[in-house]
Design a protein around this motif. Structure first.
Motif, PDB file in Angstrom:
ATOM      1  N   LYS A  14      13.230   3.976   7.131  1.00  0.00           N
ATOM      2  CA  LYS A  14      12.318   3.143   7.557  1.00  0.00           C
ATOM      3  C   LYS A  14      12.392   1.940   6.422  1.00  0.00           C
ATOM      4  O   LYS A  14      12.205   0.644   6.754  1.00  0.00           O
ATOM      5  CB  LYS A  14      11.048   4.001   7.452  1.00  0.00           C
ATOM      6  CG  LYS A  14       9.635   3.009   7.760  1.00  0.00           C
ATOM      7  CD  LYS A  14       8.383   3.943   7.863  1.00  0.00           C
ATOM      8  CE  LYS A  14       7.376   2.998   8.065  1.00  0.00           C
ATOM      9  NZ  LYS A  14       5.891   3.763   8.337  1.00  0.00           N
ATOM     10  N   LEU A  15      12.383   2.472   5.141  1.00  0.00           N
ATOM     11  CA  LEU A  15      12.391   1.262   3.955  1.00  0.00           C
ATOM     12  C   LEU A  15      13.602   0.400   4.054  1.00  0.00           C
ATOM     13  O   LEU A  15      13.449  -0.817   3.839  1.00  0.00           O
ATOM     14  CB  LEU A  15      12.168   2.006   2.790  1.00  0.00           C
ATOM     15  CG  LEU A  15      11.338   1.076   1.661  1.00  0.00           C
ATOM     16  CD1 LEU A  15       9.970   0.432   2.095  1.00  0.00           C
ATOM     17  CD2 LEU A  15      11.107   1.909   0.145  1.00  0.00           C
ATOM     18  N   ALA A  16      14.627   1.085   4.273  1.00  0.00           N
ATOM     19  CA  ALA A  16      15.923   0.218   4.269  1.00  0.00           C
ATOM     20  C   ALA A  16      16.069  -0.795   5.613  1.00  0.00           C
ATOM     21  O   ALA A  16      16.371  -1.970   5.297  1.00  0.00           O
ATOM     22  CB  ALA A  16      17.276   1.298   4.451  1.00  0.00           C
ATOM     23  N   THR A  17      15.409  -0.378   6.763  1.00  0.00           N
ATOM     24  CA  THR A  17      15.205  -1.160   7.974  1.00  0.00           C
ATOM     25  C   THR A  17      14.405  -2.383   7.396  1.00  0.00           C
ATOM     26  O   THR A  17      14.474  -3.459   7.767  1.00  0.00           O
ATOM     27  CB  THR A  17      14.756  -0.558   8.988  1.00  0.00           C
ATOM     28  OG1 THR A  17      15.523   0.564   9.395  1.00  0.00           O
ATOM     29  CG2 THR A  17      14.288  -1.571   9.988  1.00  0.00           C
ATOM     30  N   PHE A  18      13.251  -2.058   6.591  1.00  0.00           N
ATOM     31  CA  PHE A  18      12.359  -3.363   6.264  1.00  0.00           C
ATOM     32  C   PHE A  18      12.849  -4.190   5.482  1.00  0.00           C
ATOM     33  O   PHE A  18      12.951  -5.414   5.602  1.00  0.00           O
ATOM     34  CB  PHE A  18      11.225  -2.350   5.650  1.00  0.00           C
ATOM     35  CG  PHE A  18      10.024  -3.347   4.957  1.00  0.00           C
ATOM     36  CD1 PHE A  18       8.900  -3.897   5.815  1.00  0.00           C
ATOM     37  CD2 PHE A  18      10.454  -4.141   3.870  1.00  0.00           C
ATOM     38  CE1 PHE A  18       8.334  -4.826   5.283  1.00  0.00           C
ATOM     39  CE2 PHE A  18       9.307  -5.043   3.316  1.00  0.00           C
ATOM     40  CZ  PHE A  18       8.516  -5.613   4.106  1.00  0.00           C
ATOM     41  N   GLY A  89       4.996  -4.229   7.246  1.00  0.00           N
ATOM     42  CA  GLY A  89       4.506  -4.741   5.906  1.00  0.00           C
ATOM     43  C   GLY A  89       3.182  -5.620   6.057  1.00  0.00           C
ATOM     44  O   GLY A  89       2.747  -6.066   7.319  1.00  0.00           O
ATOM     45  N   VAL A  90       2.559  -6.105   4.873  1.00  0.00           N
ATOM     46  CA  VAL A  90       1.376  -7.011   4.873  1.00  0.00           C
ATOM     47  C   VAL A  90       1.632  -8.032   4.021  1.00  0.00           C
ATOM     48  O   VAL A  90       2.020  -7.750   2.793  1.00  0.00           O
ATOM     49  CB  VAL A  90       0.252  -5.974   4.666  1.00  0.00           C
ATOM     50  CG1 VAL A  90      -1.030  -7.074   4.457  1.00  0.00           C
ATOM     51  CG2 VAL A  90      -0.020  -5.101   5.648  1.00  0.00           C
ATOM     52  N   VAL A  91       1.276  -9.275   4.392  1.00  0.00           N
ATOM     53  CA  VAL A  91       1.298 -10.397   3.449  1.00  0.00           C
ATOM     54  C   VAL A  91      -0.164 -10.829   3.047  1.00  0.00           C
ATOM     55  O   VAL A  91      -0.994 -11.031   4.078  1.00  0.00           O
ATOM     56  CB  VAL A  91       1.979 -11.595   4.078  1.00  0.00           C
ATOM     57  CG1 VAL A  91       2.003 -12.744   3.044  1.00  0.00           C
ATOM     58  CG2 VAL A  91       3.493 -11.303   4.481  1.00  0.00           C
ATOM     59  N   PHE A  92      -0.240 -10.819   1.583  1.00  0.00           N
ATOM     60  CA  PHE A  92      -1.924 -11.366   1.274  1.00  0.00           C
ATOM     61  C   PHE A  92      -1.768 -12.820   1.197  1.00  0.00           C
ATOM     62  O   PHE A  92      -0.817 -13.568   1.478  1.00  0.00           O
ATOM     63  CB  PHE A  92      -2.193 -10.748  -0.186  1.00  0.00           C
ATOM     64  CG  PHE A  92      -2.060  -9.223  -0.148  1.00  0.00           C
ATOM     65  CD1 PHE A  92      -2.371  -8.278   0.423  1.00  0.00           C
ATOM     66  CD2 PHE A  92      -1.216  -8.779  -0.975  1.00  0.00           C
ATOM     67  CE1 PHE A  92      -2.440  -7.089   0.475  1.00  0.00           C
ATOM     68  CE2 PHE A  92      -0.884  -7.494  -1.333  1.00  0.00           C
ATOM     69  CZ  PHE A  92      -1.578  -6.394  -0.336  1.00  0.00           C
ATOM     70  N   ASP A 109       5.318  -3.617   1.316  1.00  0.00           N
ATOM     71  CA  ASP A 109       6.343  -3.170   2.192  1.00  0.00           C
ATOM     72  C   ASP A 109       5.549  -2.033   3.158  1.00  0.00           C
ATOM     73  O   ASP A 109       4.381  -1.762   3.093  1.00  0.00           O
ATOM     74  CB  ASP A 109       7.470  -2.552   1.608  1.00  0.00           C
ATOM     75  CG  ASP A 109       7.347  -1.547   0.764  1.00  0.00           C
ATOM     76  OD1 ASP A 109       6.606  -0.639   0.956  1.00  0.00           O
ATOM     77  OD2 ASP A 109       8.137  -1.477  -0.077  1.00  0.00           O
ATOM     78  N   CYS A 110       6.212  -1.572   4.193  1.00  0.00           N
ATOM     79  CA  CYS A 110       5.714  -0.469   5.022  1.00  0.00           C
ATOM     80  C   CYS A 110       5.313   0.717   4.380  1.00  0.00           C
ATOM     81  O   CYS A 110       4.742   1.424   4.994  1.00  0.00           O
ATOM     82  CB  CYS A 110       6.982  -0.225   6.085  1.00  0.00           C
ATOM     83  SG  CYS A 110       8.541   0.405   5.539  1.00  0.00           S
ATOM     84  N   PHE A 115       5.238  -6.337  -3.589  1.00  0.00           N
ATOM     85  CA  PHE A 115       6.339  -7.365  -4.171  1.00  0.00           C
ATOM     86  C   PHE A 115       5.650  -8.557  -4.114  1.00  0.00           C
ATOM     87  O   PHE A 115       4.560  -9.105  -3.396  1.00  0.00           O
ATOM     88  CB  PHE A 115       7.489  -7.098  -3.711  1.00  0.00           C
ATOM     89  CG  PHE A 115       7.458  -7.475  -2.143  1.00  0.00           C
ATOM     90  CD1 PHE A 115       7.437  -8.504  -1.328  1.00  0.00           C
ATOM     91  CD2 PHE A 115       7.126  -6.046  -1.187  1.00  0.00           C
ATOM     92  CE1 PHE A 115       7.446  -8.822  -0.164  1.00  0.00           C
ATOM     93  CE2 PHE A 115       7.074  -6.526   0.201  1.00  0.00           C
ATOM     94  CZ  PHE A 115       7.456  -7.689   0.575  1.00  0.00           C
ATOM     95  N   GLN A 116       6.135  -9.549  -4.911  1.00  0.00           N
ATOM     96  CA  GLN A 116       5.749 -10.923  -4.996  1.00  0.00           C
ATOM     97  C   GLN A 116       6.751 -11.841  -4.061  1.00  0.00           C
ATOM     98  O   GLN A 116       7.768 -11.680  -4.477  1.00  0.00           O
ATOM     99  CB  GLN A 116       5.468 -11.416  -6.134  1.00  0.00           C
ATOM    100  CG  GLN A 116       4.998 -12.858  -6.553  1.00  0.00           C
ATOM    101  CD  GLN A 116       4.759 -13.378  -7.882  1.00  0.00           C
ATOM    102  OE1 GLN A 116       5.511 -13.740  -8.322  1.00  0.00           O
ATOM    103  NE2 GLN A 116       3.282 -13.230  -8.274  1.00  0.00           N
ATOM    104  N   LEU A 117       6.279 -12.610  -3.467  1.00  0.00           N
ATOM    105  CA  LEU A 117       7.264 -13.913  -2.690  1.00  0.00           C
ATOM    106  C   LEU A 117       7.050 -15.144  -3.705  1.00  0.00           C
ATOM    107  O   LEU A 117       5.895 -15.479  -3.928  1.00  0.00           O
ATOM    108  CB  LEU A 117       7.001 -14.011  -1.499  1.00  0.00           C
ATOM    109  CG  LEU A 117       7.023 -12.947  -0.425  1.00  0.00           C
ATOM    110  CD1 LEU A 117       6.222 -13.308   1.014  1.00  0.00           C
ATOM    111  CD2 LEU A 117       8.287 -12.476  -0.375  1.00  0.00           C
ATOM    112  N   ARG A 118       7.919 -15.530  -3.905  1.00  0.00           N
ATOM    113  CA  ARG A 118       8.081 -17.117  -4.397  1.00  0.00           C
ATOM    114  C   ARG A 118       8.706 -17.925  -3.447  1.00  0.00           C
ATOM    115  O   ARG A 118       9.972 -17.857  -3.048  1.00  0.00           O
ATOM    116  CB  ARG A 118       8.597 -17.272  -5.719  1.00  0.00           C
ATOM    117  CG  ARG A 118       7.640 -16.467  -6.835  1.00  0.00           C
ATOM    118  CD  ARG A 118       7.788 -16.969  -8.045  1.00  0.00           C
ATOM    119  NE  ARG A 118       7.356 -15.834  -9.183  1.00  0.00           N
ATOM    120  CZ  ARG A 118       7.842 -15.711 -10.227  1.00  0.00           C
ATOM    121  NH1 ARG A 118       8.919 -16.407 -10.754  1.00  0.00           N
ATOM    122  NH2 ARG A 118       7.422 -14.574 -11.097  1.00  0.00           N
ATOM    123  N   ILE A 119       8.134 -18.887  -2.615  1.00  0.00           N
ATOM    124  CA  ILE A 119       8.368 -19.625  -1.697  1.00  0.00           C
ATOM    125  C   ILE A 119       8.697 -20.993  -2.079  1.00  0.00           C
ATOM    126  O   ILE A 119       7.810 -21.857  -2.557  1.00  0.00           O
ATOM    127  CB  ILE A 119       7.317 -19.457  -0.632  1.00  0.00           C
ATOM    128  CG1 ILE A 119       7.046 -18.043  -0.188  1.00  0.00           C
ATOM    129  CG2 ILE A 119       7.982 -20.311   0.622  1.00  0.00           C
ATOM    130  CD1 ILE A 119       5.739 -17.797   0.419  1.00  0.00           C
TER     131      ILE A 119
END
Length: 123
Positions: A14-18, A89-92, A109-110, A115-119
């Motif tokens: 599950k986590l590898a797929t994510f 997963g969920v994005v804040f 993640d699921c 984790f943090q995204l820097r976009i």
């Protein structure tokens, strides 16, 4: 310098797929107790142990952890958010500031690993 991260999981598959789906990582090897995913100069190792399966069985976002991995993405937030949600997963909400010239956003993640995204664009 090549970098990496190890995450203990209750479900390698599950986590590898994510992570493969969200960050376009390739699974290099796996034997049922671990998986090695690679994306650029980053390696992600997922380990499934009896302890991790017991400790991670109830889903909750783990916000009180001492570490928060950061993933740098050059795609619009809406696109990466769809990929994250599609795999559980969920994005804040994006933070109202930038860091290093990039918009900052947290997600999980699921399995609830924050984790943090820097976009932004490296260009």
């Amino acid at each position: 310098m090549k970098t990496g991260l190890v995450i203990y999981t209750s479900s390698i598959e599950k986590l590898a797929t994510f992570y493969a789906h969200v960050f376009d990582m390739q699974m290099i090897e796996s034997d049922g107790s671990y998986a090695l995913l690679v994306g650029g100069d980053f390696e992600l190792v997922l380990l499934e142990t009896e302890v991790s399966k017991k400790g991670l069985s109830a889903f909750e976002a783990r916000e009180n952890t001492a570490l928060k991995p950061t993933f740098f993405v050059n795609t619009p937030l809406e696109f990466i958010e769809e990929k994250i949600k599609a795999k559980g997963g969920v994005v804040f909400s994006p933070k109202n500031w930038t860091f290093g010239g990039r918009q900052v956003c947290d997600a999980h993640d699921c399995e609830g690993n924050i984790f943090q995204l820097r976009i932004g664009n490296d260009g």
